[in-house]
Scaffold this active site. Structure first.
Site, PDB file in Angstrom:
ATOM      1  N   GLY A 216       0.825  -1.200   0.000  1.00 31.40           N
ATOM      2  CA  GLY A 216       0.000   0.000   0.000  1.00 31.40           C
ATOM      3  C   GLY A 216       0.855   1.244   0.000  1.00 31.40           C
ATOM      4  N   ILE A 217       0.272   2.333   0.495  1.00 26.96           N
ATOM      5  CA  ILE A 217       0.997   3.586   0.572  1.00 26.96           C
ATOM      6  C   ILE A 217       1.282   3.863   2.043  1.00 26.96           C
ATOM      7  CG2 ILE A 217      -1.074   5.044   0.787  1.00 26.96           C
ATOM      8  CD1 ILE A 217       0.323   7.035  -1.115  1.00 26.96           C
ATOM      9  N   GLY A 218       2.334   4.594   2.324  1.00 29.12           N
ATOM     10  CA  GLY A 218       2.594   4.967   3.714  1.00 29.12           C
ATOM     11  C   GLY A 218       3.995   4.589   4.141  1.00 29.12           C
ATOM     12  N   ALA A 219       4.279   4.864   5.410  1.00 32.60           N
ATOM     13  CA  ALA A 219       5.637   4.713   5.920  1.00 32.60           C
ATOM     14  C   ALA A 219       6.097   3.257   5.896  1.00 32.60           C
ATOM     15  CB  ALA A 219       5.691   5.266   7.341  1.00 32.60           C
ATOM     16  N   ILE A 220       5.217   2.325   6.238  1.00 29.96           N
ATOM     17  CA  ILE A 220       5.662   0.919   6.314  1.00 29.96           C
ATOM     18  C   ILE A 220       5.971   0.351   4.923  1.00 29.96           C
ATOM     19  CG2 ILE A 220       4.894  -1.426   6.919  1.00 29.96           C
ATOM     20  CD1 ILE A 220       3.954  -0.250   9.569  1.00 29.96           C
ATOM     21  N   GLU A 239      -2.701  -3.382  -5.554  1.00 24.65           N
ATOM     22  CA  GLU A 239      -3.828  -2.458  -5.700  1.00 24.65           C
ATOM     23  C   GLU A 239      -3.320  -1.088  -6.159  1.00 24.65           C
ATOM     24  OE1 GLU A 239      -6.697  -2.598  -2.515  1.00 24.65           O
ATOM     25  OE2 GLU A 239      -6.603  -0.418  -2.382  1.00 24.65           O
ATOM     26  N   GLY A 337      -8.456  -3.106  -0.025  1.00 22.40           N
ATOM     27  CA  GLY A 337      -8.090  -4.368  -0.659  1.00 22.40           C
ATOM     28  C   GLY A 337      -7.368  -5.316   0.267  1.00 22.40           C
TER      29      GLY A 337
HETATM   30  N1  COA Z   1      -5.620   3.028  19.077  1.00 22.56           N
HETATM   31  C1  COA Z   1      -5.647   4.370  19.005  1.00 22.56           C
HETATM   32  N2  COA Z   1      -5.030   5.095  18.027  1.00 22.56           N
HETATM   33  C2  COA Z   1      -4.355   4.403  17.117  1.00 22.56           C
HETATM   34  C3  COA Z   1      -4.285   3.005  17.129  1.00 22.56           C
HETATM   35  C4  COA Z   1      -4.937   2.305  18.176  1.00 22.56           C
HETATM   36  N3  COA Z   1      -4.904   0.971  18.231  1.00 22.56           N
HETATM   37  N4  COA Z   1      -3.535   2.612  16.087  1.00 22.56           N
HETATM   38  C5  COA Z   1      -3.157   3.706  15.434  1.00 22.56           C
HETATM   39  N5  COA Z   1      -3.648   4.791  16.054  1.00 22.56           N
HETATM   40  C6  COA Z   1      -3.434   6.182  15.656  1.00 22.56           C
HETATM   41  C7  COA Z   1      -1.952   6.445  15.442  1.00 22.56           C
HETATM   42  O1  COA Z   1      -1.303   6.825  16.643  1.00 22.56           O
HETATM   43  C8  COA Z   1      -1.995   7.575  14.428  1.00 22.56           C
HETATM   44  O2  COA Z   1      -2.311   8.785  15.088  1.00 22.56           O
HETATM   45  P1  COA Z   1      -1.353  10.088  14.895  1.00 22.56           P
HETATM   46  O3  COA Z   1      -1.446  10.358  13.410  1.00 22.56           O
HETATM   47  O4  COA Z   1      -1.993  11.077  15.765  1.00 22.56           O
HETATM   48  O5  COA Z   1       0.005   9.594  15.302  1.00 22.56           O
HETATM   49  C9  COA Z   1      -3.221   7.236  13.593  1.00 22.56           C
HETATM   50  O6  COA Z   1      -4.027   6.372  14.389  1.00 22.56           O
HETATM   51  C10 COA Z   1      -2.872   6.511  12.293  1.00 22.56           C
HETATM   52  O7  COA Z   1      -2.128   5.351  12.589  1.00 22.56           O
HETATM   53  P2  COA Z   1      -0.993   4.827  11.600  1.00 22.56           P
HETATM   54  O8  COA Z   1      -0.609   3.483  12.029  1.00 22.56           O
HETATM   55  O9  COA Z   1       0.062   5.866  11.443  1.00 22.56           O
HETATM   56  O10 COA Z   1      -1.822   4.757  10.255  1.00 22.56           O
HETATM   57  P3  COA Z   1      -1.309   4.533   8.781  1.00 22.56           P
HETATM   58  O11 COA Z   1      -1.423   5.812   8.061  1.00 22.56           O
HETATM   59  O12 COA Z   1      -0.013   3.780   8.731  1.00 22.56           O
HETATM   60  O13 COA Z   1      -2.471   3.579   8.230  1.00 22.56           O
HETATM   61  C11 COA Z   1      -4.069   1.799   8.378  1.00 22.56           C
HETATM   62  C12 COA Z   1      -2.702   2.317   8.822  1.00 22.56           C
HETATM   63  C13 COA Z   1      -4.293   0.460   8.997  1.00 22.56           C
HETATM   64  C14 COA Z   1      -5.163   2.765   8.813  1.00 22.56           C
HETATM   65  C15 COA Z   1      -4.064   1.701   6.818  1.00 22.56           C
HETATM   66  O14 COA Z   1      -3.049   0.834   6.398  1.00 22.56           O
HETATM   67  C16 COA Z   1      -5.385   1.200   6.290  1.00 22.56           C
HETATM   68  O15 COA Z   1      -6.289   1.987   6.104  1.00 22.56           O
HETATM   69  N6  COA Z   1      -5.528  -0.107   6.048  1.00 22.56           N
HETATM   70  C17 COA Z   1      -6.787  -0.739   5.625  1.00 22.56           C
HETATM   71  C18 COA Z   1      -6.876  -1.000   4.147  1.00 22.56           C
HETATM   72  C19 COA Z   1      -5.698  -1.683   3.579  1.00 22.56           C
HETATM   73  O16 COA Z   1      -4.946  -2.386   4.216  1.00 22.56           O
HETATM   74  N7  COA Z   1      -5.521  -1.474   2.314  1.00 22.56           N
HETATM   75  C20 COA Z   1      -4.403  -2.091   1.614  1.00 22.56           C
HETATM   76  C21 COA Z   1      -4.501  -2.136   0.197  1.00 22.56           C
HETATM   77  S1  COA Z   1      -3.705  -0.660  -0.493  1.00 22.56           S
END
Ligand code: COA
Length: 431
Positions: A216-220, A239, A337
């Site tokens: 996906g997109i993002g830091a990881i 995707e 996805g």
């Molecule tokens: N409880 C409370 N807050 C939480 C949390 C938890 N369990 N987990 C994360 N957060 C907070 C983080 O601290 C962060 O807040 P901040 O911006 O104030 O620091 C915020 O939520 C976002 O968390 P982060 O892990 O940085 O999100 P991300 O941008 O890396 O996205 C998902 C992670 C899971 C939201 C994202 O990958 C997603 O939408 N996945 C679902 C769909 C998918 O996997 N698609 C893939 C095909 S492209």
């Protein structure tokens, strides 16, 4: 060659004229993410005083989403299929918009089977080629299925949009054309720290040479790509992808040579990145954009040997249930996805699905490995589907493990500050 020039001229119209065809009560589908047509959306929003109850459907919103702002609820109701953009997420939180749970691969079927009947589609396309075909540019996912089932198809023709190979749309399928160049929405590569770098290194341990990747997109994903720079002959069936994939391709690491199907091709359904990415994909015959019901179909994904899916999560409970979309009762993103690729990878010979996340959230105050998901959370990936979970503390392989073994493996990769309390709860969670 067919003479399409006169048809073209007859379909040319201004954005204001084209959007007059939207009526109160219509369902309007916006093309996804960076393919959203800004001129058409602005012209739609300008009609707010005279429209009521227009539903706006989109997956990833990257535009200003004026239609979802407070005060617009009489005219427009946004129906998000994935809540990436802050305005739509806020509108859902405040009850002024809706979220529809849906596997991304199934969205075209909702349009085609008229479960979500479409009245109008607003899309962005490139100018036509010699045969009158336009490229969908940065997003091929659901636009074709929406266009095939819509009453009216309006396209903003933007000469800045990269011309990508794969699925195309002929001018005959467009009802109206609005010529308007516009700058593309760009995303800089995200910065990441030591935690993501360690997660990337763990991911690299599971990726063999010749593997096909979804990320996906993002830091990881960005950190994962950096850790893969010494691999050979990786392939892309994903995707979406961003700048990091283009960089690894330029470095010769991604060749798509060993892919089982679509050999030699980067296959994606949408793209988000900077102008570097957009230049890389423009007129590049190796980059093919296909509809999401092909790209995200677990049966297609599973045809690749060594398919590796890399996705993230907000929390994982001790049985392996993955919540990737809710923070408590807040719908934070969506299913997207993730499950499509987790299931596809599990069908693949040598395939692995990876859920990778930092061990904590909220500056270390919350453990993402938890005894049970928060009240209000949704199970995005079920414990039956989950395979590998990774944090900066290591890798937990949950497939074929009992509940007790899963809990132990997950506690081992939890942040040390939370392990004792998770162990204390273990006897309650896994009697
Ligand atoms: N409880 C409370 N807050 C939480 C949390 C938890 N369990 N987990 C994360 N957060 C907070 C983080 O601290 C962060 O807040 P901040 O911006 O104030 O620091 C915020 O939520 C976002 O968390 P982060 O892990 O940085 O999100 P991300 O941008 O890396 O996205 C998902 C992670 C899971 C939201 C994202 O990958 C997603 O939408 N996945 C679902 C769909 C998918 O996997 N698609 C893939 C095909 S492209």
């Amino acid at each position: 060659m067919r003479n399409w020039q006169s048809t073209y001229r007859h379909k040319l119209i201004s954005a204001q004229q084209a959007l007059q065809f939207v009526q109160s009560g219509d369902r309007v589908v916006l093309a996804n993410a960076c393919s959203e047509p800004p001129a058409l959306v602005q012209a739609l929003v300008a009609r707010a005083p005279e429209l009521s109850n227009v539903e706006i459907v989109q997956v990833v919103n990257v535009g200003p989403a004026e239609y979802a702002k407070p005060g617009m609820e009489h005219s427009f109701r946004s129906n998000g299929i994935f809540l990436l953009g802050a305005p739509v997420r806020k509108a859902v939180e405040e009850g002024r918009a809706s979220y529809t749970p849906c596997f991304f691969s199934e969205l075209p079927r909702l349009f085609r089977q008229r479960i979500l009947p479409v009245d109008v589609v607003l899309m962005q396309v490139t100018p036509p080629d010699e045969e009158g075909y336009c490229s969908y540019g940065l997003s091929a996912d659901y636009t074709q299925s929406a266009a095939e089932s819509a009453k009216i198809v309006i396209a903003q023709m933007n000469r800045n949009l990269p011309r990508t190979a794969g699925v195309r749309i002929h001018l005959d399928a467009l009802t109206w054309i609005v010529e308007q160049d516009a700058p593309l929405v760009e995303f800089a590569a995200p910065s990441f720290g030591e935690v993501e770098r360690q997660i990337g290194e763990h991911i690299a341990l599971l990726v063999p040479d010749g593997a096909t990747l979804q990320l996906g997109i993002g830091a990881i994903p960005e950190a994962a790509l950096l850790s893969l720079k010494n691999k050979r002959d990786l392939g892309i069936h994903t995707e979406m992808f961003s700048d990091g994939v283009a960089a690894l391709a330029e470095a010769g690491v991604i060749t798509n040579r060993r892919k089982t199907i679509n050999q030699g091709k980067f296959v994606a359904t949408f793209l988000m990145g900077s102008s570097t990415l957009y230049n890389f994909v423009h007129n590049n015959p190796a980059v093919e954009m296909h509809p999401v019901d092909y790209v995200n179909d677990p049966c297609i994904i599973g045809q690749h040997d060594d398919m590796i899916s890399i996705n993230s999560a907000l929390q994982v409970d001790l049985s392996g249930q993955v919540n990737a979309e809710m923070i408590g009762h807040l719908q934070f993103s969506g299913t997207g996805g993730q499950v499509d690729f987790v299931r596809g990878a599990s069908r693949s010979n040598g395939g692995k699905s990876i859920i990778a996340m930092p061990s904590t959230a909220a500056r270390g105050s919350i453990s993402r490995i938890c005894r049970q998901l928060d009240e209000g959370a949704a199970v995005t990936t079920s414990r039956n589907d989950v395979h590998y979970v990774i944090t900066e503390y290591g890798i937990a392989n949950l497939r074929g493990k009992t509940l007790q073994q899963r809990a132990e493996a997950l506690i081992e990769i939890a942040h040390p500050a939370f392990r004792a309390s998770l162990i204390n709860k273990l006897s309650v969670a896994c009697p």
